[in-house]
Design an enzyme around this catalytic site. Structure first.
Site, PDB file in Angstrom:
ATOM      1  N   LYS A   1      48.065  24.369  70.595  1.00 40.04           N
ATOM      2  CA  LYS A   1      48.659  25.714  70.770  1.00 40.04           C
ATOM      3  C   LYS A   1      47.738  26.446  71.747  1.00 40.04           C
ATOM      4  O   LYS A   1      46.683  26.953  71.367  1.00 40.04           O
ATOM      5  CB  LYS A   1      48.711  26.426  69.413  1.00 40.04           C
ATOM      6  CG  LYS A   1      49.726  27.529  69.300  1.00 40.04           C
ATOM      7  CD  LYS A   1      49.492  28.794  70.053  1.00 40.04           C
ATOM      8  CE  LYS A   1      48.310  29.640  69.732  1.00 40.04           C
ATOM      9  NZ  LYS A   1      48.091  30.676  70.804  1.00 40.04           N
TER      10      LYS A   1
ATOM     11  N   GLU B   1      34.382  27.128  67.659  1.00 37.63           N
ATOM     12  CA  GLU B   1      33.506  27.530  68.772  1.00 37.63           C
ATOM     13  C   GLU B   1      33.813  29.000  69.013  1.00 37.63           C
ATOM     14  O   GLU B   1      34.899  29.336  69.486  1.00 37.63           O
ATOM     15  CB  GLU B   1      33.817  26.656  69.985  1.00 37.63           C
ATOM     16  CG  GLU B   1      32.653  26.556  70.954  1.00 37.63           C
ATOM     17  CD  GLU B   1      32.651  27.681  71.958  1.00 37.63           C
ATOM     18  OE1 GLU B   1      31.958  28.694  71.683  1.00 37.63           O
ATOM     19  OE2 GLU B   1      33.329  27.568  72.973  1.00 37.63           O
TER      20      GLU B   1
END
Ligand code: NDP
Length: 474
Positions: free
Chosen positions: A172, A247
């Site tokens: 996505k 992250e």
């Protein structure tokens, strides 16, 4: 360049009409014009993509890693052939200056694809430990959710590693920069990736992203983006005991120790803070300078900042393009106002739009001096071209300031010699620290301490993130 709208999603190796009837506008941030639309995928679209990825998972996990390496190498070659097109697309939908788009936004993913093509062929997926053979098995189906700031690199860092490990993927991409993900899907399709191994569903975070995170057919989520969304995703994944790699944000320190080459450290530091318009998670947004050379450094930083003109991303003289979206411009200007209100000294820049830039989401490259650790501009991720210069008394004070944020993604240390800088860096709570301007290493692990994340990307550590281990005892 001609940019076509997209009406389909990439599922099971084919371009398919989505279940959704909603679409997302892709806006050129330099002109504020809509350049194309893409589907706003919904839960049914995510479900179809996860189904395709699950169907493909067993065969892909069983392929010879050398075959996976060959497909990654073919994808690298295919992307190389489309490098100019990719760079123009990134300059258009992100607003990155064209030379930066070519060199970094496309150059780095090419390097990363190359590194995972090599790694897939060389990686030791099994090792002997005592009387055991320990086998690295692919985690399974990975949901990848990526941001807009490095829209191709962030995708490749996850997808190439996951594919090398033998996982299948549902991606996505960020709604602000979806078209480059479409280009990558075409690249892998042409490279001969088997059907269903990579699936791409454009959509928004709260709808398509959330559906992906919650889907029971997903074994692992790999996310890059804001710490707030990362925490939310981590909580959902934790509830379902799904693997997660996050992250997240940063507030990295560039520490200039006494004896360092001040002119170089300041010049490189300003360039690092302003890279990609400051829309870089690992940007050195805090410059820490010893009191004895502080005013000198401030003057140098002001001069260096003047060499970063904002402008049309397709003008070769431009070093800072627009920010990606109106909301980011508003956010960054708000932080500039906060900095001034907190009592920081404005050296250059400011919250008003750059001269002659009434159209486009431009922000003046801004340098603040006399920033103290308690200020919000010293603590919070701004994600724009805003540098805070801070003063320290001695090394211990510098270390305390460097470590005094919730983040711990990256940093820089400059000293008279590499050993001194390295010893200081070892005391920093940050995932990667450049010593005296050491170059970015695309096969070294990338990721954060503290609120900057969980897990590592790139190189063999990045591949291993997508493995789980079975030990067989003999
Ligand atoms: P987000 O964290 O909101 O977006 C990153 C990705 O997560 C996008 O694909 C987004 O979708 C998706 N997402 C958003 N909400 C959800 C959700 N509930 N479930 C699943 N996925 C979701 O970052 P923003 O774009 O809003 O940027 C805001 C701030 O975040 C920046 O100013 C910066 O400080 C930080 N940031 C940090 C990055 C980094 O590399 N560390 C990268 C980007 C931002 P979509 O955008 O398509 O709706």
């Amino acid at each position: 360049m001609h940019i076509a709208s997209r009406t389909q999603i990439f599922v099971g190796g084919a371009w398919q009409d989505p279940a959704t009837t909603d679409s997302i506008d892709d806006v050129n941030p330099a002109t504020e014009q809509v350049i194309a639309t893409v589907p706003a995928g919904n839960a049914a679209d995510i479900d179809a993509a996860v189904g395709a990825a699950r169907t493909a998972a067993t065969d892909w996990a069983a392929t010879d890693p050398k075959q996976r390496a060959a497909i990654l190498a073919a994808a690298r070659d295919e992307l190389k052939g489309r490098a100019d097109e990719a760079a123009e697309l990134i300059a258009t939908e992100l607003g990155a200056p064209i030379q930066l788009a070519q060199r970094l936004h496309v150059g780095l993913p090419l390097t990363v694809l190359d590194s995972f093509a090599t790694l897939a062929g060389e990686f030791e997926f099994a090792e002997k430990i005592g009387n055991s053979v320990v086998r690295g098995e692919p985690v399974g189906v990975v949901g990848a959710i990526t941001p807009w700031n490095y829209p191709l690199h962030q995708v490749v860092a996850k997808v190439a590693a996951a594919l090398a490990a033998g996982c299948t993927v549902v991606l996505k991409p960020a709604e602000d920069t979806p078209l480059i993900a479409y280009l990558l899907a075409h690249v892998f399709q042409t490279a001969g990736l088997p059907d269903g191994v990579l699936n791409v569903v454009s959509g928004t975070g709260p709808v398509a992203g959330q559906a992906l995170v919650e889907h029971p057919g997903i074994d692992m989520i790999s996310f890059t983006g804001s710490t707030a969304v990362g925490q939310r995703i981590g909580a959902i994944a934790g509830g379902a005991l799904k693997r997660v790699a996050l992250e997240l944000g940063g507030k990295s320190a560039n520490v200039i120790l006494p004896g360092a080459d001040l002119a170089k450290a300041v010049k490189v530091g300003v360039g690092n803070a302003f890279l990609n318009g400051g829309q870089t998670c690992s940007a050195w947004t805090r410059m820490l300078v010893h009191a004895s050379v502080y005013e000198q450094a401030v003057a140098m930083a002001g001069e260096a900042a003047a060499k970063y003109p904002t402008g049309d991303p397709f003008d070769a003289a431009t070093r800072i393009g627009p920010l990606v979206a109106d909301r980011q411009r508003t956010r960054v200007r708000h932080y500039i106002d906060i900095g001034a209100a907190e009592g920081a000294r404005l050296i250059t820049g400011g919250a008003q739009p750059p001269e002659g830039r009434d159209v486009g989401y431009f922000v003046r490259p801004t340098v603040f001096a006399d920033v103290t650790p308690d200020m919000r501009i010293a603590q919070e991720e701004i994600f724009g071209p805003v540098l805070s210069i801070m003063r320290y008394r001695d090394e211990d004070d510098a270390l305390e300031i460097a470590n005094a944020t919730e983040y711990g993604l990256a940093g820089g240390v400059w000293a008279a010699d590499a050993d001194t800088a390295s010893a200081f860096a070892a005391r920093m709570r940050a995932g990667q620290v450049d010593i005296n301007g050491g170059a970015f290493n695309p096969v070294a692990p990338f990721g954060g301490f503290k609120s900057s994340g969980i897990g590592r990307e790139l190189g063999r550590h990045g591949l291993a993130e997508f493995l789980q281990y079975q030990s067989q005892q003999f």
